[in-house]
Design an enzyme around this catalytic site. Structure first.
Site, PDB file in Angstrom:
ATOM      1  CE1 TYR A 143      -3.583  -2.548   0.469  1.00 31.03           C
ATOM      2  CE2 TYR A 143      -4.665  -0.520   1.131  1.00 31.03           C
ATOM      3  CZ  TYR A 143      -4.737  -1.830   0.722  1.00 31.03           C
ATOM      4  OH  TYR A 143      -5.961  -2.424   0.570  1.00 31.03           O
ATOM      5  CE  LYS A 191       1.448 -17.482  -3.240  1.00 28.33           C
ATOM      6  NZ  LYS A 191       0.551 -18.644  -3.316  1.00 28.33           N
ATOM      7  CG  ASP A 223      -2.409 -19.985  -1.952  1.00 28.69           C
ATOM      8  OD1 ASP A 223      -1.809 -19.992  -0.852  1.00 28.69           O
ATOM      9  OD2 ASP A 223      -1.990 -20.605  -2.948  1.00 28.69           O
ATOM     10  CG  ASP A 247      -8.127  -4.705   1.468  1.00 19.92           C
ATOM     11  OD1 ASP A 247      -9.057  -4.219   2.140  1.00 19.92           O
ATOM     12  OD2 ASP A 247      -8.085  -4.669   0.225  1.00 19.92           O
ATOM     13  CG  ASP A 251     -13.737  -7.050   2.189  1.00 20.75           C
ATOM     14  OD1 ASP A 251     -13.544  -6.355   3.213  1.00 20.75           O
ATOM     15  OD2 ASP A 251     -14.137  -6.571   1.110  1.00 20.75           O
TER      16      ASP A 251
HETATM   17  C1  IPM Z   1     -10.370  -1.201   3.973  1.00 22.48           C
HETATM   18  C2  IPM Z   1     -10.651  -0.564   2.640  1.00 22.48           C
HETATM   19  C3  IPM Z   1      -9.509   0.365   2.284  1.00 22.48           C
HETATM   20  C4  IPM Z   1      -8.243  -0.456   2.203  1.00 22.48           C
HETATM   21  C5  IPM Z   1      -9.700   1.200   1.011  1.00 22.48           C
HETATM   22  C6  IPM Z   1     -10.998   1.960   1.020  1.00 22.48           C
HETATM   23  C7  IPM Z   1      -8.535   2.115   0.761  1.00 22.48           C
HETATM   24  O1  IPM Z   1     -10.870  -1.532   1.666  1.00 22.48           O
HETATM   25  O2  IPM Z   1     -10.200  -0.456   4.957  1.00 22.48           O
HETATM   26  O3  IPM Z   1     -10.317  -2.422   4.027  1.00 22.48           O
HETATM   27  O4  IPM Z   1      -7.967  -1.056   1.154  1.00 22.48           O
HETATM   28  O5  IPM Z   1      -7.518  -0.518   3.190  1.00 22.48           O
HETATM   29 MG    MG Z   2     -10.941  -3.524   2.444  1.00 17.97          MG
END
Ligand code: IPM
Ligand code: MG
Length: 358
Positions: A143, A191, A223, A247, A251
Site C-alpha cells: 500500500y 506468501k 491462498d 484487506d 472481507d
Molecule cells: C479497507 C478498505 C480500504 C483499504 C480502502 C478503502 C482504501 O478496503 O479499509 O479495508 O484497502 O484498506
Molecule cells: Mg478492504
C-alpha cells in the site's frame, strides 16, 4: 476520567454520515450515563472534503486528527469521485490518516452474534459462535511501498511490497499479545513460497515467538488461508498478516458474520491512539435512504472506549445493548429476518439507545 478527551468525528461520504450520526448519538448517551467529559468535534474527509476544499484530507482535518484523542470515521468514496487523479481520490484521506498518525495495527474482529447465525453465508454449524480476530499491518507493505508509479511510456505500472524487520516485529508483538488475551493460537499468513518479503515476515514472526512460549504459532500461505476461512473458519483464533492480504482476508471473514454491516475495526498506533471505523464502505447505492446498518459504526464506538480509553464497562454495555436488540428480533435491511421486524438506520439506533438508558 480526569482530563477532557476529544473525539473527532469524520462522517465522510455515502452512508458514512448516516451511520456516524447514529454512532455519535450512542457516544453522547454513554458520555452522559458515565459522566465522561468527552468533547465531540467534527471535520470533513473524503469526497465531501474534496467537494468543499479541493482535497480529500484538508490540513485542518489532519491537524484536528492529530490533536484528538480518538477518531471515528464513517466511510469514504463513491462513483462521483472515481475519475479523479490518484492523489485526489477519497481513499487517499483514509490512507493519509493511517500513515500520518502511524496507525499500524488494525484490529478486525469477526464475531457472529448467536442471533444472526442464519444471516451468515456459511452453514450454521460452520460458523456458530465464531469469534476470530484479524490483525492487519496497516501502514506498510504494498500500500505504501516505494517506488511506485508508471513507466514513462505509461504502458507499465508498478508498486513495491516492502516490509522492514521493525515493521514486522511491531505488528507481531501486537498479535502475540492479543493471542495471549484470547485462546493463545496465532496464525501468521504470508506468501513465503513466492515472495521474498514473506520469507522475512516468517523469519521475524518465528523469532519473536520465542518470547511468547504460551502462544501456539502456525504459518499459513495466503491462498490456503482464504480457502480455510471458508472451509473451517472456527480453526482460527488470531490471524496476523500484512496490509494487502489483511484487506482481502478481512472481507472474507466479514461475510461469515451475516453482514459486513456488523463489523467494526480499530487502527491503533504505539500510544494507543486510534481511528475507529466500520469495515464496510460508503455504499453509495443505498446512501440517504435509511437502509444502512449502523451497528458496525456503533460497535466501533465500543472498540474506541475499550482500546483507546480502557473503558471496558461502557464498551460492554453497548455490545450487550446490541445483542439484546438482535435477540428481540429487530433487524436492519442487510440482515435476514421477517419484514415486520425491519428497522431503518435511525430506528435501529433508537432501539440501542432505549436499551442503554433502560
Ligand atoms: C479497507 C478498505 C480500504 C483499504 C480502502 C478503502 C482504501 O478496503 O479499509 O479495508 O484497502 O484498506
Ligand atoms: Mg478492504
Amino acid at each position: 476520567m480526569n482530563k477532557k478527551k476529544t473525539i473527532l468525528f469524520l462522517p465522510g461520504d455515502g452512508i458514512g454520515p448516516e451511520v456516524s450520526y447514529s454512532a455519535k448519538s450512542i457516544l453522547e448517551s454513554i458520555n452522559e450515563i458515565y459522566n465522561l467529559d468527552f468533547i465531540i468535534e467534527e471535520a470533513l474527509v473524503g469526497g465531501s472534503a474534496y467537494d468543499q476544499t479541493g482535497v480529500p484530507l484538508p490540513e485542518e482535518t489532519l491537524n484536528a486528527a492529530r490533536k484528538s484523542d480518538a477518531i471515528l470515521l464513517g466511510a469514504v468514496g463513491g462513483p462521483k469521485w472515481d475519475d479523479l487523479d490518484y492523489q485526489y481520490r477519497p481513499e487517499r484521506a483514509l490512507l493519509g490518516l493511517r500513515s500520518e498518525l502511524d496507525l499500524f495495527a488494525n484490529f478486525r474482529p469477526a464475531i457472529l452474534s448467536e442471533y444472526l447465525t442464519a444471516s451468515s453465508s456459511l452453514k450454521s454449524e460452520k460458523v456458530e459462535n465464531l469469534d476470530l480476530l484479524i490483525i492487519r499491518e496497516l501502514t506498510g507493505g504494498i500500500y505504501f511501498g516505494e517506488p511506485r508509479g508508471r513507466k514513462e511510456d505509461k504502458k507499465e505500472a508498478f508498486n513495491t511490497m516492502i516490509y522492514s524487520h521493525e515493521e514486522i516485529e511491531r505488528i507481531g508483538r501486537v498479535a502475540f499479545e492479543a493471542a495471549q488475551k484470547r485462546n493463545k493460537n496465532l496464525c501468521s499468513v504470508d506468501k513465503a513460497n513466492v515472495l521474498e518479503v514473506s520469507v522475512l515476515w516468517r523469519e521475524v514472526i518465528t523469532d519473536l515467538s520465542k518470547n511468547y512460549p504460551d502462544v501456539n504459532l502456525s504459518h499459513m500461505l495466503v491462498d490456503n488461508a482464504a480457502m480455510q476461512l471458508v472451509r473451517e473458519p472456527k480453526q482460527f483464533d488470531v490471524i496476523v498478516t500484512g496490509n494487502l492480504f489483511g484487506d482481502i482476508l478481512s472481507d472474507i471473514a466479514a461475510m461469515m458474520t451475516g453482514s459486513i454491516g456488523m463489523l467494526p475495526s480499530a487502527s491503533i498506533n504505539s500510544e494507543n491512539k486510534g481511528m475507529f471505523e466500520p469495515v464496510h464502505g460508503s455504499a453509495p447505492d443505498i446512501a440517504g435512504q435509511g437502509l444502512a446498518n449502523p451497528l458496525a459504526a456503533i460497535l466501533s464506538v465500543a472498540m474506541m472506549l475499550r482500546y483507546s480509553f480502557g473503558l471496558e464497562e461502557p464498551a460492554s454495555k453497548i455490545e450487550e445493548a446490541i445483542e439484546k436488540v438482535l435477540k428481540e428480533g429487530y433487524r436492519t435491511n442487510d440482515l435476514e429476518g421477517p419484514e415486520d421486524m425491519k428497522l431503518n438506520t435511525d430506528q435501529m439506533s433508537q432501539k440501542i439507545l432505549e436499551n442503554l438508558r433502560g
